[in-house]
Scaffold this motif. Structure first.
Motif, PDB file in Angstrom:
ATOM      1  N   GLY A   1      35.214  38.701 -15.850  1.00 20.75           N
ATOM      2  CA  GLY A   1      34.823  37.425 -15.258  1.00 20.75           C
ATOM      3  C   GLY A   1      33.507  36.893 -15.788  1.00 20.75           C
ATOM      4  O   GLY A   1      33.143  35.740 -15.515  1.00 20.75           O
ATOM      5  N   PHE A   2      32.798  37.719 -16.557  1.00 14.22           N
ATOM      6  CA  PHE A   2      31.469  37.331 -17.033  1.00 14.22           C
ATOM      7  C   PHE A   2      31.348  37.567 -18.533  1.00 14.22           C
ATOM      8  O   PHE A   2      30.286  37.915 -19.040  1.00 14.22           O
ATOM      9  CB  PHE A   2      30.402  38.126 -16.271  1.00 14.22           C
ATOM     10  N   ASN A   3      32.463  37.379 -19.255  1.00 19.79           N
ATOM     11  CA  ASN A   3      32.426  37.596 -20.701  1.00 19.79           C
ATOM     12  C   ASN A   3      31.946  36.332 -21.426  1.00 19.79           C
ATOM     13  O   ASN A   3      31.700  35.292 -20.812  1.00 19.79           O
ATOM     14  CB  ASN A   3      33.787  38.061 -21.226  1.00 19.79           C
ATOM     15  N   ALA A   4      31.849  36.422 -22.738  1.00 17.74           N
ATOM     16  CA  ALA A   4      31.226  35.360 -23.533  1.00 17.74           C
ATOM     17  C   ALA A   4      31.982  34.038 -23.462  1.00 17.74           C
ATOM     18  O   ALA A   4      31.387  32.971 -23.673  1.00 17.74           O
ATOM     19  CB  ALA A   4      31.098  35.813 -24.985  1.00 17.74           C
ATOM     20  N   GLU A   5      33.283  34.088 -23.172  1.00 18.28           N
ATOM     21  CA  GLU A   5      34.060  32.844 -23.089  1.00 18.28           C
ATOM     22  C   GLU A   5      33.493  31.874 -22.057  1.00 18.28           C
ATOM     23  O   GLU A   5      33.598  30.661 -22.214  1.00 18.28           O
ATOM     24  CB  GLU A   5      35.522  33.155 -22.756  1.00 18.28           C
ATOM     25  N   SER A   6      32.915  32.418 -20.995  1.00 21.31           N
ATOM     26  CA  SER A   6      32.402  31.552 -19.929  1.00 21.31           C
ATOM     27  C   SER A   6      31.395  30.537 -20.453  1.00 21.31           C
ATOM     28  O   SER A   6      31.327  29.404 -19.963  1.00 21.31           O
ATOM     29  CB  SER A   6      31.759  32.401 -18.829  1.00 21.31           C
TER      30      SER A   6
ATOM     31  N   LYS B   1      25.395  35.620  -6.680  1.00 25.56           N
ATOM     32  CA  LYS B   1      25.815  36.762  -7.495  1.00 25.56           C
ATOM     33  C   LYS B   1      26.515  36.311  -8.763  1.00 25.56           C
ATOM     34  O   LYS B   1      26.240  36.825  -9.866  1.00 25.56           O
ATOM     35  CB  LYS B   1      26.760  37.658  -6.684  1.00 25.56           C
ATOM     36  N   ILE B   2      27.414  35.350  -8.628  1.00 23.31           N
ATOM     37  CA  ILE B   2      28.172  34.873  -9.776  1.00 23.31           C
ATOM     38  C   ILE B   2      27.244  34.147 -10.746  1.00 23.31           C
ATOM     39  O   ILE B   2      27.318  34.339 -11.964  1.00 23.31           O
ATOM     40  CB  ILE B   2      29.310  33.938  -9.329  1.00 23.31           C
ATOM     41  N   ARG B   3      26.366  33.321 -10.214  1.00 22.81           N
ATOM     42  CA  ARG B   3      25.427  32.590 -11.080  1.00 22.81           C
ATOM     43  C   ARG B   3      24.573  33.565 -11.885  1.00 22.81           C
ATOM     44  O   ARG B   3      24.423  33.415 -13.105  1.00 22.81           O
ATOM     45  CB  ARG B   3      24.524  31.683 -10.241  1.00 22.81           C
TER      46      ARG B   3
ATOM     47  N   HIS C   1      23.069  36.258 -16.984  1.00 22.83           N
ATOM     48  CA  HIS C   1      22.621  37.518 -17.581  1.00 22.83           C
ATOM     49  C   HIS C   1      23.649  38.127 -18.528  1.00 22.83           C
ATOM     50  O   HIS C   1      23.313  38.567 -19.636  1.00 22.83           O
ATOM     51  CB  HIS C   1      22.294  38.528 -16.477  1.00 22.83           C
ATOM     52  N   ASP C   2      24.924  38.167 -18.106  1.00 25.98           N
ATOM     53  CA  ASP C   2      25.951  38.863 -18.886  1.00 25.98           C
ATOM     54  C   ASP C   2      26.645  37.958 -19.903  1.00 25.98           C
ATOM     55  O   ASP C   2      26.964  38.406 -21.006  1.00 25.98           O
ATOM     56  CB  ASP C   2      27.025  39.447 -17.950  1.00 25.98           C
ATOM     57  N   ALA C   3      26.916  36.703 -19.505  1.00 22.09           N
ATOM     58  CA  ALA C   3      27.655  35.795 -20.388  1.00 22.09           C
ATOM     59  C   ALA C   3      26.736  34.822 -21.125  1.00 22.09           C
ATOM     60  O   ALA C   3      27.215  34.037 -21.946  1.00 22.09           O
ATOM     61  CB  ALA C   3      28.688  35.011 -19.579  1.00 22.09           C
ATOM     62  N   HIS C   4      25.442  34.842 -20.812  1.00 20.47           N
ATOM     63  CA  HIS C   4      24.455  33.978 -21.464  1.00 20.47           C
ATOM     64  C   HIS C   4      24.803  32.491 -21.296  1.00 20.47           C
ATOM     65  O   HIS C   4      24.665  31.692 -22.222  1.00 20.47           O
ATOM     66  CB  HIS C   4      24.320  34.335 -22.939  1.00 20.47           C
TER      67      HIS C   4
ATOM     68  N   LYS D   1      24.371  24.576 -16.668  1.00 20.54           N
ATOM     69  CA  LYS D   1      25.828  24.413 -16.661  1.00 20.54           C
ATOM     70  C   LYS D   1      26.472  24.896 -15.360  1.00 20.54           C
ATOM     71  O   LYS D   1      27.677  24.747 -15.176  1.00 20.54           O
ATOM     72  CB  LYS D   1      26.455  25.202 -17.815  1.00 20.54           C
ATOM     73  N   ILE D   2      25.681  25.499 -14.476  1.00 20.21           N
ATOM     74  CA  ILE D   2      26.230  26.173 -13.299  1.00 20.21           C
ATOM     75  C   ILE D   2      25.855  25.429 -12.030  1.00 20.21           C
ATOM     76  O   ILE D   2      24.715  25.012 -11.850  1.00 20.21           O
ATOM     77  CB  ILE D   2      25.717  27.620 -13.219  1.00 20.21           C
ATOM     78  N   ARG D   3      26.829  25.265 -11.132  1.00 18.03           N
ATOM     79  CA  ARG D   3      26.580  24.705  -9.800  1.00 18.03           C
ATOM     80  C   ARG D   3      27.152  25.667  -8.761  1.00 18.03           C
ATOM     81  O   ARG D   3      28.319  26.060  -8.842  1.00 18.03           O
ATOM     82  CB  ARG D   3      27.253  23.340  -9.625  1.00 18.03           C
TER      83      ARG D   3
END
Length: 385
Positions: free
Chosen positions: A136-141, A153-155, A160-163, A168-170
């Motif tokens: 759920g937090f790979n580079a594709e995101s 948590k998701i943000r 951190h993990d997907a850079h 871009k995040i809400r």
């Protein structure tokens, strides 16, 4: 007025409720020209069931593979891999080009940008679930233009993990909670017995089903202590073989024995609408599972959990298994009834952990998550790019 397409392109219906409530808010407000596109009659039927009168007068477009080659590939490959889902994109490029934004709950649509060059189309990701799995937090995101997330948590993990760039995040909360599960009759004749939900994941390298599942069902079959709902992730038995690509693994998806269907205290459901509309997570008194994000939907009303680790996982301190801090973790399938008893008895010891994961996973305000999501999309598309 912006033209926005909400696309539902999956073999099963479990992702619908993660973006449909946002679509319904936008349709109701008339803040954009909204089109709903599906890739099967099954998806359309579930959308109409969940929406009720809210979709009255709204046209739902059904997309299909169009070329002879695509149809041949689907017939040859779709029982093993989701060929149709990928080929749908190539065969409908003109359809997608007409929109300002495409709203999806999965990542396969990114092929429209990376392979087919639709770079003027804004890709908006609602995600599906609030789980902890690394995929759920790979580079594709990071390839999405806007990502709507349920909580802090998701943000944090996307950054951190997907850079993913923070702008871009809400954070909007969990839109699926805005669609209530339908009222249903009691699930079991002995409604005084506590109800256990066993909800294994389909990924062979993560799931408890392939190693422990048969033993778990057999022990509940011979016990009169509990009612058991066996409602695995709907993709577990969708194909004869379960396969994952994030870490290549494959296993035969052998279905439960017929005798379990006939037991009055057992409910076996391998993929009905009740598996995905929170009917079972709402009805259960204890969650038994491994890595499915449905545990978070269950924990929205905190109750005991018991996790099965079939892979000798070094999980402590691993963000991919944070949900395992909310209940005991068992590394074999022996004495499962006694383990359930113990999970009930020790639930208070996990109360703080459950509260912590809920606070981090779900942003809750006086405003519906779906409305927050609709406003975030409109605000984003209205900003100069």
């Amino acid at each position: 007025m912006k033209k926005i397409c909400f696309l539902f392109n999956h073999d099963q219906t479990h992702q619908i409720a993660h973006s449909l409530p946002i679509a319904l808010q936008m349709i109701g407000s008339r803040a954009a020209e909204v089109t709903i596109a599906v890739t099967s009659a099954v998806l359309e039927g579930e959308i109409r069931r969940l929406s009720g009168a809210a979709l009255q007068g709204v046209n739902i477009i059904q997309l299909n593979t169009q070329s002879m080659l695509s149809q041949l590939l689907v017939r040859g490959l779709d029982k093993v891999v989701p060929a149709r889902k990928i080929l749908i994109y190539r065969d409908n490029l003109d359809f997608f080009r007409q929109f300002d934004a495409l709203v999806v709950s999965e990542k396969s649509s990114l092929i429209l940008k990376t392979r087919y060059g639709l770079r003027d189309l804004k890709f908006i990701h609602t995600r599906h679930g609030a789980g902890d799995r690394a995929i759920g937090f790979n580079a594709e995101s990071a390839q999405f233009d806007l990502i709507l997330v349920s909580g802090e948590k998701i943000r944090e993990r996307l950054v951190h993990d997907a850079h993913v760039a923070q702008d871009k995040i809400r954070i909007i909360g969990y839109a699926k909670f805005d669609i209530a599960a339908p009222d249903r009759k009691p699930l079991f004749p002995h409604s005084d017995r506590p109800t256990i939900l066993y909800n294994p994941h389909p990924s062979p390298h993560l799931s408890s089903w392939f190693e422990f599942g048969a033993d778990v069902l057999e022990q509940f079959y011979h016990s009169d202590r509990y009612n058991l709902i066996f409602a695995p992730h709907v993709m577990l038995f969708a194909r004869p073989w379960a396969m994952t690509i994030d870490r290549l693994s494959i296993a035969r998806a052998k279905k439960p024995a017929r005798r379990y269907y006939d037991a009055a205290h057992m409910l076996i459901d391998l993929g009905s609408a009740a598996c995905t509309d929170m009917t079972y997570t709402n009805a259960a008194d204890l969650y038994l599972g491994d890595v499915s994000s449905q545990v978070y939907e269950f924990l929205f009303r905190p109750r005991p959990c018991l996790f099965l680790d079939a892979h000798q996982t070094d999980w402590q301190g691993n963000a991919n298994y944070r949900h395992w801090t909310t209940g005991p973790v068992k590394t074999d399938a022996s004495d499962i009834i006694a383990a359930v008893d113990e999970a009930f008895a020790t639930h208070a010891a996990y109360s703080d952990a459950q509260r912590a994961v809920l606070q981090d996973s779900f942003s809750v305000t006086d405003e519906l998550a779906s409305l927050r999501g609709a406003k975030a999309i409109i605000d984003y598309l209205g900003e100069p790019r």
